[in-house]
Enzyme design. Sequence first.
Site, PDB file in Angstrom:
ATOM      1  N   GLU A  41      -5.037   9.158 -26.099  1.00  0.00           N
ATOM      2  CA  GLU A  41      -6.088   9.805 -26.898  1.00  0.00           C
ATOM      3  C   GLU A  41      -6.495  11.135 -26.229  1.00  0.00           C
ATOM      4  O   GLU A  41      -6.581  11.208 -24.994  1.00  0.00           O
ATOM      5  CB  GLU A  41      -7.285   8.837 -26.925  1.00  0.00           C
ATOM      6  CG  GLU A  41      -8.514   9.317 -27.635  1.00  0.00           C
ATOM      7  CD  GLU A  41      -9.666   8.288 -27.489  1.00  0.00           C
ATOM      8  OE1 GLU A  41      -9.622   7.455 -26.556  1.00  0.00           O
ATOM      9  OE2 GLU A  41     -10.595   8.341 -28.314  1.00  0.00           O
ATOM     10  N   LYS A 112      -9.714   9.128 -36.110  1.00  0.00           N
ATOM     11  CA  LYS A 112     -10.274   7.892 -35.555  1.00  0.00           C
ATOM     12  C   LYS A 112     -11.432   7.368 -36.410  1.00  0.00           C
ATOM     13  O   LYS A 112     -12.416   8.079 -36.658  1.00  0.00           O
ATOM     14  CB  LYS A 112     -10.740   8.164 -34.125  1.00  0.00           C
ATOM     15  CG  LYS A 112     -11.239   6.944 -33.369  1.00  0.00           C
ATOM     16  CD  LYS A 112     -11.542   7.325 -31.921  1.00  0.00           C
ATOM     17  CE  LYS A 112     -11.975   6.154 -31.076  1.00  0.00           C
ATOM     18  NZ  LYS A 112     -12.200   6.533 -29.669  1.00  0.00           N
ATOM     19  N   CYS A 147      -7.823   4.040 -29.720  1.00  0.00           N
ATOM     20  CA  CYS A 147      -8.708   3.448 -28.723  1.00  0.00           C
ATOM     21  C   CYS A 147      -9.692   2.437 -29.307  1.00  0.00           C
ATOM     22  O   CYS A 147      -9.298   1.361 -29.727  1.00  0.00           O
ATOM     23  CB  CYS A 147      -9.404   4.560 -27.947  1.00  0.00           C
ATOM     24  SG  CYS A 147      -9.979   3.980 -26.327  1.00  0.00           S
TER      25      CYS A 147
END
Length: 274
Positions: A41, A112, A147
């Site tokens: 990330e 995300k 993540c």
Amino acid sequence: MRSLTIAVVQFSPRFGRKEENLHRMEALVSGTRADIMVFPELCTTGYFFASRDEVAAVAEKPSGVSVEFFRVLAKRHDAVVVAGLAEADQGRLFNSCLVVVPEQEKALVYRKTHLFYKEKQCFDAGDTGFFVVHDAVRDVRIGPMVCYDWRFPESARVLTLLGADLIACPANLVTEAWHLVMPARAIENKVYVAVANRAGTETRAGEELVFKGSSAIYDWSGRTLRQARPHGDTVIVAEIHPAETRDKFFNPLNDVLRDRRPEFYAPLTTIRKP
Ligand code: ACM
């Protein structure tokens, strides 16, 4: 059944030093032969932004230098590249993940969905939703998540229902709980899971984050195929068989998708049926 090689790159960017980070990543994978490469990330910039202004100063449009870098890298290695970066789009800022297929003109961008901690003060919540990238040349379907998306089982389940063989998860993880969870996501969805985590520390605005490394590749039965150490930059490589994930049986009478009873999962009824 065709096998593919996946490389997971554990890399610790230096905060704010994009050019240097790109060069270091290029060097780190220079001797790697793989069909798929997954980077962490926000690997071009570092992670621990203190404000939106800081993100805005380095975030890129899809025509930016980092996107071009990953496109060139994908072509040079003849590999699909999955990598996290800060994205700018008309004043909005996203913690995004590129998926670059060398034969495809356009890099795909996943934004995300679930923002972690101070990301909420620095980024906009992703608006792409989950999607799966079908690479017909290598015969693999890759579902990106980033993540903290790991903490929501819905992320992996939706990617599975959309047809993913492999969940690729660029990460900057600061806890170790995910080692309990990601193999479970692999088992319950019968998919491969690859987590490219970073190592090292970042201290910003008087607060230190310690990233836990230990990047890992799990097969569809939850077995750890490879795991990196907690510290240092490294590349772990494993062989995977994406097509094995497509039939979801695990004995002659049970199938992890067909056995679902969505009518009893009332709060989840908006999720697409297989
Ligand atoms: C995280 O989402 N970077 C923990």
